[in-house]
Design a protein around this motif. Structure first.
Motif, mmCIF file in Angstrom:
data_model
loop_
_atom_site.group_PDB
_atom_site.id
_atom_site.type_symbol
_atom_site.label_atom_id
_atom_site.label_comp_id
_atom_site.label_asym_id
_atom_site.label_seq_id
_atom_site.Cartn_x
_atom_site.Cartn_y
_atom_site.Cartn_z
ATOM 1 N N VAL A 105 15.227 -17.148 12.285
ATOM 2 C CA VAL A 105 15.044 -16.420 13.467
ATOM 3 C C VAL A 105 13.489 -17.086 13.867
ATOM 4 C CG1 VAL A 105 16.772 -15.132 13.677
ATOM 5 C CG2 VAL A 105 14.014 -14.234 12.972
ATOM 6 N N THR A 106 13.123 -17.439 14.854
ATOM 7 C CA THR A 106 11.597 -17.208 15.539
ATOM 8 C C THR A 106 11.177 -16.689 16.410
ATOM 9 O OG1 THR A 106 12.478 -18.509 17.704
ATOM 10 C CG2 THR A 106 12.307 -20.120 15.528
ATOM 11 N N SER A 107 11.293 -15.231 16.681
ATOM 12 C CA SER A 107 11.375 -14.324 16.833
ATOM 13 C C SER A 107 11.446 -12.594 16.390
ATOM 14 C CB SER A 107 10.265 -14.140 18.845
ATOM 15 O OG SER A 107 11.504 -13.970 19.403
ATOM 16 N N VAL A 108 10.542 -12.010 16.909
ATOM 17 C CA VAL A 108 11.033 -11.067 15.979
ATOM 18 C C VAL A 108 12.573 -9.939 17.211
ATOM 19 C CG1 VAL A 108 10.463 -8.321 16.190
ATOM 20 C CG2 VAL A 108 8.403 -10.117 15.924
ATOM 21 N N ASP A 109 12.288 -10.190 18.166
ATOM 22 C CA ASP A 109 13.184 -10.339 19.365
ATOM 23 C C ASP A 109 14.536 -10.547 19.161
ATOM 24 O OD1 ASP A 109 11.275 -9.199 21.094
ATOM 25 O OD2 ASP A 109 11.309 -11.251 22.363
ATOM 26 N N GLU A 110 14.578 -11.147 18.135
ATOM 27 C CA GLU A 110 16.395 -12.013 17.861
ATOM 28 C C GLU A 110 16.374 -10.697 16.721
ATOM 29 O OE1 GLU A 110 16.470 -16.547 17.019
ATOM 30 O OE2 GLU A 110 14.658 -17.090 18.026
ATOM 31 N N ILE A 111 15.656 -10.176 16.373
ATOM 32 C CA ILE A 111 16.030 -9.503 14.870
ATOM 33 C C ILE A 111 16.843 -8.501 15.523
ATOM 34 C CG2 ILE A 111 15.529 -8.113 12.682
ATOM 35 C CD1 ILE A 111 12.995 -10.063 12.580
ATOM 36 N N PHE A 137 21.592 -5.570 11.409
ATOM 37 C CA PHE A 137 21.436 -5.072 10.388
ATOM 38 C C PHE A 137 22.015 -7.051 9.957
ATOM 39 C CE2 PHE A 137 22.838 -5.000 6.372
ATOM 40 C CZ PHE A 137 21.946 -4.724 5.684
ATOM 41 N N GLU A 138 22.565 -7.952 10.337
ATOM 42 C CA GLU A 138 22.793 -8.755 10.379
ATOM 43 C C GLU A 138 21.719 -9.881 10.034
ATOM 44 O OE1 GLU A 138 25.333 -10.521 7.760
ATOM 45 O OE2 GLU A 138 26.195 -7.955 7.622
ATOM 46 N N THR A 139 21.027 -10.121 10.807
ATOM 47 C CA THR A 139 19.815 -10.602 11.379
ATOM 48 C C THR A 139 18.682 -10.143 10.544
ATOM 49 O OG1 THR A 139 20.900 -10.529 13.351
ATOM 50 C CG2 THR A 139 18.612 -11.893 13.103
ATOM 51 N N LEU A 140 18.797 -9.137 10.053
ATOM 52 C CA LEU A 140 17.265 -8.749 9.407
ATOM 53 C C LEU A 140 17.841 -8.551 8.001
ATOM 54 C CD1 LEU A 140 15.024 -5.980 9.532
ATOM 55 C CD2 LEU A 140 16.765 -4.400 9.075
ATOM 56 N N LYS A 172 3.642 -2.849 14.006
ATOM 57 C CA LYS A 172 5.093 -3.056 15.476
ATOM 58 C C LYS A 172 5.854 -2.428 14.344
ATOM 59 C CE LYS A 172 2.152 -5.385 18.641
ATOM 60 N NZ LYS A 172 2.458 -6.778 18.627
ATOM 61 N N PHE A 173 6.858 -2.022 15.553
ATOM 62 C CA PHE A 173 8.083 -0.934 14.676
ATOM 63 C C PHE A 173 8.995 -1.974 15.614
ATOM 64 C CE2 PHE A 173 6.307 3.614 15.722
ATOM 65 C CZ PHE A 173 6.556 3.691 13.861
ATOM 66 N N LEU A 174 9.807 -1.462 14.872
ATOM 67 C CA LEU A 174 11.173 -2.632 15.098
ATOM 68 C C LEU A 174 12.020 -1.268 14.561
ATOM 69 C CD1 LEU A 174 12.382 -5.183 14.753
ATOM 70 C CD2 LEU A 174 12.785 -4.835 12.052
ATOM 71 N N PRO A 175 13.014 -0.733 15.302
ATOM 72 C CA PRO A 175 13.846 0.169 14.704
ATOM 73 C C PRO A 175 15.021 -0.577 13.401
ATOM 74 C CG PRO A 175 14.503 -1.409 17.028
ATOM 75 C CD PRO A 175 14.281 -1.822 16.095
ATOM 76 N N ILE A 176 15.665 0.624 12.901
ATOM 77 C CA ILE A 176 16.454 0.658 11.457
ATOM 78 C C ILE A 176 17.691 0.538 11.975
ATOM 79 C CG2 ILE A 176 16.803 1.185 9.681
ATOM 80 C CD1 ILE A 176 14.503 3.520 10.146
ATOM 81 N N TYR A 177 17.984 -0.789 11.479
ATOM 82 C CA TYR A 177 19.119 -1.326 11.613
ATOM 83 C C TYR A 177 20.282 -1.313 11.053
ATOM 84 C CZ TYR A 177 17.824 -3.397 15.785
ATOM 85 O OH TYR A 177 16.959 -3.989 17.126
ATOM 86 N N VAL A 178 21.098 -0.270 10.676
ATOM 87 C CA VAL A 178 22.414 -0.652 9.589
ATOM 88 C C VAL A 178 23.639 -0.626 9.772
ATOM 89 C CG1 VAL A 178 21.518 1.896 8.788
ATOM 90 C CG2 VAL A 178 23.357 1.998 10.715
#
Lengths: 281, 520
Positions: free
Chosen positions: B238-244, B247-250, B377-383
């Protein structure tokens, strides 16, 4: 003299007796009572009878497992510590150069606190185990061996001092007599020295036995029971019951009482067993 | 001759101490006569010293025994008078000794004793206590329990005659332990000013017994400069954090980054998953919150006596992602603690670490810290459960103030006044926000009265973005023992001694056992 002593008996014993009561007897009796109660703090206890004792031996408490682990640990420690300490004591009563330095060095570990020691050894053992891609908490065997190592390292010096004291008190004329009679040094050791230091052996056995059985700090710092409480000794089991389970303070207290009884029984048995072998000098 | 050797063991042991401490050598087993006499002389000297020592020791023990005797009398005195004087601390009984406030709700003569939970803010609390005393004349004592010993300290302190008037619990489970000591706070200003009443800990009677004094959030903290370096690479997923945002992308991003770790100049994507006993709360509590949160949501409940651990696979997936794409091999995790994880992040050895906004202090406090403030920065924990695009951080609290219900009325009032001062006066609010760094959930705080560190800013950004925060459900986890066993099982899993099924079974059975134990 006797009369005056009797006269002032109370005056002299009262302060000590009072201190003893406050510091030992009263807390002990209170603790005994609390083991039959459900409580959060010592002030708001409600009596529940033998419930706590039943729960203490229930499944999921791991109390019996801890008892087994502690017993195994104690047996190994008592044997290794006393053997090593006695051997070192024998070596260091032979007028080797620098005996005092050796004695001091061997004694030093005993002056370090248990928690510090636990963390230090954890680092050292892990540093070795890293080479094999593992850590001390990956296998209960490592934890067991680590605890035995640590305990030996700490206790050997102290026991050595006691054994040295005992060995120095073996009358030289007895040894001389044995030598004149043609005893080998091994025979002298077994037939003369060991019977003569039996009182030291009693003390050392007692100290190692009770200290190994009651071990807490080192256990908490080294493994804290990991993995899966498989290296958790009795004292740590009681601590965990008391502090990390909701509403189980009474059960922890009950376990502590059981623990006390076990330690007292073993110590008394051992004392009477070794005492009977002591020789009047 | 033999006579000389008849010491008892205790004496000889002492002699050995002398040898070590004073260097007083007694070669008793030497065979020649001259040496023996020399030994005897030294022995005499030793005896004299021993006698002196003995008499000194006796004196000391006599005196101390007397002191103990007197001391205990004094303390029994004070328990008698305690009911009327409200406060009589051991040494510094100032002017409070003669007050007789007992049944009136006046704070006069009352004093505050706060047992603080967080060692890192102990100095701040001491300063606050001094400032409050200077302003109002009310005595405030703040004691801080050493890290991880709060329950122990509280248990012993609260049973004493000089008990804490203000202490903290960690949620509903903490309330179960301390309910006999929690005062009903429903009619206080503290509760009235609470912006979200559902945050308070309530008893079975629906009344409020614990009031949160801060709100915290956790998620995956990432280093934006490393992420930007990755996005600029050829073939980045991906090219930006917003796209994460799932969970799959992460997972794809993390695994791709791990394969390019050397180019990115990092040792691994995630900081080491600290599993040293006592250092595993980020997993057995915080990460475990997510599957439980979704299970509670599915069932529409806020607590369960028995869980199914429905989302155990999801937990496994994210946990595997952490341990397999890390700075550290899974087998070595048993020796890692939280501060080493945070140090790895601060030193730029990894790109991500799971922790909360309190972690900023740890990151900025590391020597040689290379992470810029604006890059944290923070990213949510995707499960991989629920509406992931709209998932926010895990936001909540496990810090609730409770007032000791068994303290005297004057002390209780003084304590409430103190809390009120903290959340309503300008000086108090300044301490709360800027000194303690608390995101205080009270309506008395205006928008500009918020902590300014980067992670707190991120927390507010997520809260205001309209995303759904994941609530803190681990406050309903049955006990510390349950969490410890969960953590131990995770460690066994990392060491290859347990399969995931065994871990999941442990969680389900231990949960049920511990919940049953509380219900008794």
């Amino acid at each position: 003299m006797q009369k005056t002593l009797k006269k002032y008996f109370l005056v002299f014993t009262l302060p000590t007796l009072a201190a003893f009561a406050f510091a030992f007897i009263i807390p002990f009796v209170q603790g005994l009572y609390l083991s039959f109660c459900e409580f959060t703090t010592v002030d708001n206890a409600t009596f529940v009878g033998f419930d706590n004792y039943i729960k203490a031996f229930g499944s999921g408490q791991g109390f019996l497992y801890s008892l087994g682990f502690t017993a195994a640990f104690t047996v190994v420690c008592v044997i290794t510590i006393n053997l090593i300490a006695f051997t070192i004591a024998l070596l260091l009563t032979r007028k080797i150069k620098g005996t005092n330095i050796f004695r001091t060095v061997f004694f030093l570990p005993n002056l370090i606190g248990g928690i510090v020691l636990g963390y230090t050894w954890q680092q050292m053992i892990n540093a070795v185990l890293y080479k094999y891609g593992t850590t001390i908490v990956s296998n209960p065997k490592y934890g067991f061996i680590g605890l035995v190592l640590l305990m030996n390292w700490q206790m050997v010096g102290y026991m050595m001092i006691i054994y040295i004291a005992g060995l120095q008190n073996v009358p030289t004329d007895l040894i001389e007599a044995a030598r004149i009679d043609g005893a080998t040094s091994w025979q002298t050791l077994i037939k003369v020295k060991i019977p003569m230091v039996m009182s030291s052996i009693t003390i050392c056995m007692f100290l190692t036995l009770s200290n190994s059985f009651k071990l807490f700090d080192q256990n908490k710092a080294l493994t804290n029971g990991a993995p899966m409480d498989k290296t958790r000794m009795l004292a740590l089991n009681i601590y965990d019951t008391f502090y990390s389970k909701t509403g189980y303070e009474g059960v922890g207290q009950a376990k502590a009482v059981v623990f006390f009884i076990i330690v007292a029984l073993i110590a008394l048995l051992q004392l009477s067993a070794t005492r009977s072998k002591e020789v009047e000098q | 001759m033999l006579q000389n050797y008849k010491y008892d063991i205790a004496k000889s042991v002492k002699e050995c101490y002398y040898e070590i401490v004073i260097g007083n050598v007694t070669e008793n087993d030497s065979e020649t006569i001259p040496k023996l006499t020399r030994g005897k002389q030294k022995e005499k000297r030793g005896m004299v010293m021993k006698k002196k020592l003995l008499s000194t020791l006796l004196c000391v023990s006599m005196v101390s025994a007397m002191l103990v005797g007197c001391g205990s009398e004094a303390s029994s005195d004070s328990t008698e008078t305690k009911e009327t004087t409200a406060a009589e601390s051991t040494a510094d009984d100032t002017t409070t000794a003669e007050t007789t406030a007992d049944d009136t709700a006046s704070a006069e003569g009352g004093k505050v004793y706060y047992l603080n939970f967080k060692p890192e803010v102990d100095e701040a609390w001491q300063e606050i206590a001094a400032a409050y005393t200077a302003e109002t004349g009310v005595e405030v004592k703040v004691v801080t329990a050493a890290s991880g010993t709060y329950e122990e300290v509280l248990k012993s302190e609260i049973a004493g005659s000089d008990a804490p008037t203000l202490f903290q619990i960690n949620g509903p489970i903490g309330y179960q332990t301390w309910k006999d000591y929690c005062m009903d706070l429903t009619d206080t200003d503290l509760y009235a000013n609470l912006s979200d009443k559902s945050l308070a800990v309530t008893g079975d009677d629906g009344k409020a017994y614990g009031i949160p004094y801060t709100v915290e959030a956790y998620g995956i903290i990432y280093n934006d400069s490393i992420m930007q370096a990755y996005f600029a690479m050829d073939g980045a997923v991906v090219t930006s954090v917003d796209e994460i945002n799932n969970f799959e992308t992460l997972k794809a991003v993390v695994e791709d980054m791990q394969s390019k770790a050397a180019d990115l100049g990092i040792d691994g994507v995630f900081a080491s998953t600290s599993l040293m006993p006592g250092e595993d709360w980020r997993w057995q509590t915080h990460l475990a919150n997510l599957p439980i949160y979704f299970e509670y949501q599915d069932k529409g409940v806020s607590d369960l006596d028995e869980i199914e651990f429905t989302y155990s696979e999801n937990f496994k997936n994210i946990f595997d992602l952490y341990i397999n794409n890390s700075t550290c091999a899974p087998g070595l995790l048993g020796s890692k603690d939280v501060s080493s994880s945070m140090a790895e992040f601060a030193l730029g050895q990894c790109a991500m670490v799971q922790n909360g906004n309190w972690g900023w202090g740890q990151i900025s406090g590391v020597d040689g810290n290379v992470v810029a403030e604006e890059d944290v920065k923070f990213l949510p924990i995707y499960v991989g459960v629920g509406d992931e695009a709209n998932q926010g951080l895990c936001t909540g609290t496990e810090n609730f103030w409770c007032v000791n219900s068994q303290a005297s009325a004057a002390d209780q009032q003084a304590t409430l006044d103190f809390c009120n001062w903290l959340i309503s006066s300008d000086a108090g609010k300044d301490y709360m926000v800027n000194t303690l760094g608390n995101a205080a959930p009270f309506s008395t705080f205006s928008d500009d009265e918020k902590p300014s560190d980067p992670l707190a800013q991120e927390m507010y950004r997520y809260m205001e973005s309209g995303k759904t925060s994941v609530t803190w459900n681990f406050t309903s986890f049955p006990s510390q023992d349950f969490k410890d066993d969960f953590g131990a099982a995770l460690l066994e899993y990392c060491n290859g001694n347990m399969t995931w099924d065994d871990v999941a079974n442990t969680v389900v059975t231990r949960w049920a056992e511990e919940k049953a134990a509380i219900a008794e």
